[in-house]
Design an enzyme around this catalytic site. Structure first.
Site, PDB file in Angstrom:
ATOM      1  N   GLY A 142       2.703   2.342  10.686  1.00  0.00           N
ATOM      2  CA  GLY A 142       3.654   3.445  10.526  1.00  0.00           C
ATOM      3  C   GLY A 142       4.389   3.827  11.796  1.00  0.00           C
ATOM      4  CD  GLU A 178      -3.418  -2.459   7.213  1.00  0.00           C
ATOM      5  OE1 GLU A 178      -2.311  -2.709   6.725  1.00  0.00           O
ATOM      6  OE2 GLU A 178      -4.049  -1.424   6.945  1.00  0.00           O
ATOM      7  CB  SER A 219       5.433  -1.747  11.972  1.00  0.00           C
ATOM      8  OG  SER A 219       5.037  -0.413  12.229  1.00  0.00           O
ATOM      9  CG  HIS A 256      -5.688   1.909   5.191  1.00  0.00           C
ATOM     10  ND1 HIS A 256      -5.188   2.876   6.032  1.00  0.00           N
ATOM     11  CD2 HIS A 256      -4.707   0.981   5.054  1.00  0.00           C
ATOM     12  CE1 HIS A 256      -3.947   2.544   6.367  1.00  0.00           C
ATOM     13  NE2 HIS A 256      -3.638   1.401   5.793  1.00  0.00           N
ATOM     14  CD  GLU A 284      -2.632   5.498   6.714  1.00  0.00           C
ATOM     15  OE1 GLU A 284      -2.633   5.513   5.469  1.00  0.00           O
ATOM     16  OE2 GLU A 284      -1.717   4.986   7.393  1.00  0.00           O
ATOM     17  N   GLY A 286       3.038  -1.090   4.240  1.00  0.00           N
ATOM     18  CA  GLY A 286       3.136   0.320   3.863  1.00  0.00           C
ATOM     19  C   GLY A 286       4.578   0.678   3.560  1.00  0.00           C
ATOM     20  N   GLY A 287       5.253   1.234   4.537  1.00  0.00           N
ATOM     21  CA  GLY A 287       6.617   1.763   4.369  1.00  0.00           C
ATOM     22  C   GLY A 287       7.573   0.825   3.648  1.00  0.00           C
ATOM     23  CG  ASN A 311      -1.743   1.232   1.359  1.00  0.00           C
ATOM     24  OD1 ASN A 311      -1.778   2.059   0.434  1.00  0.00           O
ATOM     25  ND2 ASN A 311      -2.408   1.409   2.484  1.00  0.00           N
ATOM     26  CD1 TRP A 312       3.796   1.141  -2.643  1.00  0.00           C
ATOM     27  CD2 TRP A 312       3.689   2.110  -4.661  1.00  0.00           C
ATOM     28  NE1 TRP A 312       4.615   0.438  -3.482  1.00  0.00           N
ATOM     29  CE2 TRP A 312       4.564   0.999  -4.733  1.00  0.00           C
ATOM     30  CE3 TRP A 312       3.458   2.865  -5.811  1.00  0.00           C
ATOM     31  CZ2 TRP A 312       5.222   0.644  -5.914  1.00  0.00           C
ATOM     32  CZ3 TRP A 312       4.105   2.506  -6.989  1.00  0.00           C
ATOM     33  CH2 TRP A 312       4.983   1.405  -7.036  1.00  0.00           C
ATOM     34  CE  LYS A 313      -0.063   3.200   4.646  1.00  0.00           C
ATOM     35  NZ  LYS A 313       0.084   3.239   6.089  1.00  0.00           N
TER      36      LYS A 313
HETATM   37  P1  13P Z   1       3.235   0.399   7.574  1.00  0.00           P
HETATM   38  O1  13P Z   1       3.719  -0.916   6.999  1.00  0.00           O
HETATM   39  O2  13P Z   1       4.002   1.579   7.065  1.00  0.00           O
HETATM   40  O3  13P Z   1       3.130   0.341   9.060  1.00  0.00           O
HETATM   41  O4  13P Z   1       1.744   0.606   7.009  1.00  0.00           O
HETATM   42  C1  13P Z   1       0.837  -0.422   7.115  1.00  0.00           C
HETATM   43  C2  13P Z   1      -0.377  -0.095   6.353  1.00  0.00           C
HETATM   44  O5  13P Z   1      -1.114   0.812   6.671  1.00  0.00           O
HETATM   45  C3  13P Z   1      -0.654  -0.897   5.152  1.00  0.00           C
HETATM   46  O6  13P Z   1      -1.932  -0.634   4.665  1.00  0.00           O
END
Ligand code: 13P
Length: 255
Positions: free
Chosen positions: A177, A171, A217, A99, A101, A238-239, A13-15
């Site tokens: 994050g 999640e 994470s 999600h 967020e 994510g990251g 997930n590149w956000k």
């Molecule tokens: P991180 O891997 O950066 O914690 O993000 C997780 C996420 O929100 C994937 O959708």
């Protein structure tokens, strides 16, 4: 023991990261390094602006594309929104829904998550339904209540055939994050709980076949222990999905 019929699933997930040239650099490097044979289902969710370019690069290959969000209406006067048809047109096979967020920063409700889920199913887009508790809810011993509500409100009344589409992503909000992943045991407990919920609401076969992936994470260093748990079928990352070498390392750990 893990049910081996569930194929591993790794999503990036590149956000709100990466331009079109950055996306193209990434996918070329990823495709060049993909394990062969590949058993893992690999999915990337770029920003909307890079979908068309990524969609063209991945055609016929082992990587699929997801959207990060969608609107539930077929079309209409909804400034700034994107429809399922537009996502299909750009080459998306999956769509991330609910999600944390979206829920916490943009006020998305369980009812809206449900509408999005239904729209995706209708359009043949496989959902990545995200659920997870906040730190406050965890500390208040509310994990099961929150997960039950989020899953139930999203999937109530769905047919078995619809339920079989896509994956569920657990999640925990406090792990996203933050560099603070849930321990494999803590994540496993919630994954097993979600599977029991699916068995209660649907049936044992659906519950055994549904892939439930963990997000929060995840790194190439911790994926192995997470994936070793019987009910964790992969990860939504994510990251660590932003660098091809890290994302490849993650894929190789579960493949
Ligand atoms: P991180 O891997 O950066 O914690 O993000 C997780 C996420 O929100 C994937 O959708």
């Amino acid at each position: 023991m893990k049910n081996k019929s569930r194929r591993p699933w790794i999503g990036g997930n590149w956000k709100m990261f990466k331009t079109i040239p950055e996306t193209l650099d990434f996918i070329r490097e990823l495709l060049a390094g993909m394990p062969n044979p590949i058993r893992t289902e690999v999915v990337i969710a770029p920003p909307f602006t890079a979908q068309h370019a990524l969609g063209r690069e991945i055609q016929g290959g082992p990587v699929q594309m997801a959207a990060q969000n969608v609107h539930w209406a077929d079309e209409g006067a909804f400034t700034g929104e994107i429809s399922t048809r537009m996502l299909r047109d750009a080459g998306c096979a999956y769509c991330i829904i609910g999600h944390s967020e979206r829920r916490h920063l943009f006020g998305e409700t369980d009812a809206q998550v449900r509408q999005k889920l239904l729209a995706c199913l209708k359009a043949g887009l496989k959902p990545v339904l995200c659920v997870g508790e906040t730190l406050e809810e965890r500390e208040g011993d509310k994990i099961q209540d929150v997960i039950t509500r989020q899953v139930q409100e999203a999937v109530q009344g769905l047919s078995l055939e619809d339920m079989a589409q896509g994956v569920i992503a657990y999640e925990p909000v406090w792990a996203i994050g933050t560099g603070r992943s849930a321990t494999p045991a803590a994540a496993q407990e919630v994954h097993a709980f979600i599977r029991r919920l699916l068995e209660d609401r649907f049936n044992k076969t659906l519950a055994m076949e549904k892939r439930i992936v963990y997000g929060g994470s995840v790194t190439p260093e911790n994926i192995r222990d997470l994936y070793a748990e019987p009910d964790i079928d992969g990860a939504l990352v994510g990251g660590a999905s932003l660098k091809p070498e890290k994302f490849l390392a993650l894929i190789k750990e579960v493949n």
